[in-house]
Structure formats: structure tokens, C-alpha cells
Design a protein around this motif. Structure first.
Motif, mmCIF file in Angstrom:
data_model
loop_
_atom_site.group_PDB
_atom_site.id
_atom_site.type_symbol
_atom_site.label_atom_id
_atom_site.label_comp_id
_atom_site.label_asym_id
_atom_site.label_seq_id
_atom_site.Cartn_x
_atom_site.Cartn_y
_atom_site.Cartn_z
ATOM 1 N N GLY A 117 0.784 -1.190 -0.038
ATOM 2 C CA GLY A 117 -0.121 -0.030 0.052
ATOM 3 C C GLY A 117 0.881 1.478 -0.006
ATOM 4 N N GLU A 127 -7.323 2.347 5.089
ATOM 5 C CA GLU A 127 -6.528 1.618 4.034
ATOM 6 C C GLU A 127 -5.819 0.642 4.353
ATOM 7 O OE1 GLU A 127 -4.068 4.758 2.486
ATOM 8 O OE2 GLU A 127 -6.118 6.078 1.464
ATOM 9 N N LEU A 131 -6.226 -3.408 3.104
ATOM 10 C CA LEU A 131 -5.009 -4.618 2.764
ATOM 11 C C LEU A 131 -5.326 -5.574 3.488
ATOM 12 C CD1 LEU A 131 -2.148 -1.661 2.602
ATOM 13 C CD2 LEU A 131 -2.964 -2.824 0.852
ATOM 14 N N SER A 134 -7.632 -7.828 2.060
ATOM 15 C CA SER A 134 -7.192 -8.208 0.590
ATOM 16 C C SER A 134 -6.134 -9.632 0.914
ATOM 17 C CB SER A 134 -6.509 -7.314 0.017
ATOM 18 O OG SER A 134 -5.041 -6.970 0.364
ATOM 19 N N TYR A 173 -10.478 1.991 -2.804
ATOM 20 C CA TYR A 173 -8.893 1.824 -2.687
ATOM 21 C C TYR A 173 -8.592 0.528 -3.312
ATOM 22 C CZ TYR A 173 -4.760 1.505 0.152
ATOM 23 O OH TYR A 173 -3.498 1.079 0.180
ATOM 24 N N LEU A 174 -9.205 -0.705 -3.039
ATOM 25 C CA LEU A 174 -8.781 -2.045 -3.636
ATOM 26 C C LEU A 174 -8.964 -1.845 -5.117
ATOM 27 C CD1 LEU A 174 -10.378 -4.485 -0.932
ATOM 28 C CD2 LEU A 174 -8.145 -3.597 -1.063
ATOM 29 N N HIS A 176 -8.189 0.617 -6.985
ATOM 30 C CA HIS A 176 -7.125 1.444 -7.730
ATOM 31 C C HIS A 176 -5.634 0.553 -7.357
ATOM 32 C CE1 HIS A 176 -9.267 5.381 -7.229
ATOM 33 N NE2 HIS A 176 -9.367 4.996 -8.448
ATOM 34 N N LEU A 177 -5.932 -0.235 -6.101
ATOM 35 C CA LEU A 177 -4.643 -0.974 -5.820
ATOM 36 C C LEU A 177 -4.532 -2.045 -7.085
ATOM 37 C CD1 LEU A 177 -2.661 -0.901 -3.426
ATOM 38 C CD2 LEU A 177 -3.999 -2.907 -2.733
ATOM 39 N N ASP A 178 -5.447 -2.613 -7.525
ATOM 40 C CA ASP A 178 -5.479 -3.667 -8.430
ATOM 41 C C ASP A 178 -5.075 -2.945 -9.601
ATOM 42 O OD1 ASP A 178 -7.322 -4.989 -11.019
ATOM 43 O OD2 ASP A 178 -6.365 -6.447 -9.447
#
Length: 214
Positions: A117, A127, A131, A134, A173-174, A176-178
Motif C-alpha cells: 500500500g 486503507e 489491505l 486483501s 482503494y482496492l 485502484h490497488l489492483d
């Protein structure tokens, strides 16, 4: 060898009245939490107790977790961390590491999540919570289902609803993280949920829809 000046017998020893209840609560907490390192966890437990902080204790025993198979974060431990750290909204890496160690979790897993992250000093708790989900779920759908099950105030086995604004933060958030989901897809998907959210009074239930649909 001379005898000591004072001799004690059982009748002379004063037991603090709080001790039996304190030890009973501690024992129940240890059984529910099943810490890998009892001494390390005990230190965190009594430190939190003395400071009036949220205790590093699971709500219930996770039956599918044993010392042989438990190698890191579990839903019960993430929920405990959430109770400890969410009131602050943001926390330092040092404070997160302290709570993480108190639950006897591996530091290499913490470093992996922080690196994933790009989190460093002032950590947005939600956030980091995303994580953690995830790490439990592996996929976006599974991660959000874990988040709902941990955060919901519904009874166990119920709908597992959470406020829509929290869902939006976690999902965005997840996604965008992908790194592979375009922003217009994220916006359109969230917009498509508005009718369902209004019917449920601002709440969302992940099991009612397919998060991956376009």
C-alpha cells in the motif's frame, strides 16, 4: 541459619479482592485468542488493561485456526486490530507495529502489507484494513466480503451489511490497488448501486451483487 523474624501462614496472606476476577478474565481471553507467544501477548494484554485501552482479544475462538496452520492474519485478529486502531482514524507505523506484535503476528507480513500500500508514517487505518482484507481474501470480491463480515453490526450469519460510504472507500482503494480497473468502471459501478442503497437505508450487502461485473 537463623529463622526469619516474620513467619507467614495462609491466614496472614491477603489476596487482593480483584485478583480472582482479573485472572478469570485473562484466562478466558487467552483461550479465545490462542496467542502463539503467551508471554508476549500477556504483556500486551496487561499493558492495555492498565492504560484503559482496547484489549488484544478476539471476540470468539476461531475454530479453523490452530498453532500448526495459523501463520498470520485471520479475520478475528484483523477485527481485533480494527477495534484497537480505528478510533484514531490514522496511526503511526510504530503504533500499528506495537499492536501487531501484541497479537503475535509475523512482522514480515506487516512489512509486506505496508509495502503493497506504499504506507509509511501516518497510516490511514481504513486503507490498511482494506489491505488486511486483501491478504485474507486474495480477490476483490472475497476481500470485500471479509470486510463486510468484520465490520457489520448485524448478527452473525445475518446480512453482513455495512454503511455505503465505508464500502465506497474500501472498494475504491482496492480497485485502484489492483491497477487494472479503469476509473469510469469504478464510478459507473458505484452509481449503479444507488437504488439498492436507498432501499436499505444507506447500507450495502456485498452478497447481493457481482462486484466484478462491467
Amino acid at each position: 541459619m537463623p529463622l526469619p523474624d516474620t513467619m507467614f501462614c495462609a491466614q496472614q496472606i491477603s489476596i487482593p479482592p480483584q485478583l480472582p476476577d482479573l485472572l478469570k478474565s485473562f484466562t478466558k481471553a487467552a483461550i479465545r485468542t490462542q496467542p502463539k507467544d503467551l508471554l508476549q501477548w500477556s504483556s500486551a494484554y496487561f499493558s492495555a488493561l492498565s492504560n484503559g485501552e482496547c484489549l488484544p482479544v478476539k471476540d470468539r475462538l476461531e475454530m479453523n485456526t490452530t498453532h500448526k496452520t495459523d501463520t498470520g492474519l485471520t479475520p478475528g485478529l484483523l477485527k481485533t486490530l480494527h477495534k484497537q486502531l480505528s478510533p484514531m482514524e490514522t496511526c503511526s507505523k510504530e503504533e500499528l507495529e506495537k499492536k501487531w506484535k501484541g497479537l503475535c503476528l509475523p512482522l514480515d507480513q506487516l512489512e509486506t502489507l505496508l509495502s503493497l500500500g506504499s504506507l509509511d508514517s501516518d497510516i490511514d487505518w481504513m486503507e490498511f484494513f482494506a489491505l488486511g482484507c486483501s491478504a485474507l481474501g486474495g480477490t476483490l470480491v472475497s476481500s470485500l466480503k471479509f470486510a463486510c463480515e468484520i465490520l457489520t453490526e448485524d448478527e452473525e450469519g445475518g446480512a453482513a451489511r455495512i454503511p455505503f460510504n465505508i464500502f465506497v472507500k474500501l472498494y475504491t482503494y482496492l480497485a485502484h490497488l489492483d491497477g487494472e480497473m479503469p476509473q469510469d468502471h469504478i464510478d459507473n459501478f458505484l452509481s449503479s448501486l444507488q437504488t439498492q442503497v436507498k432501499k436499505q437505508g444507506g447500507m450495502i450487502q456485498v452478497s447481493n451483487f457481482d462486484i466484478s461485473r462491467k
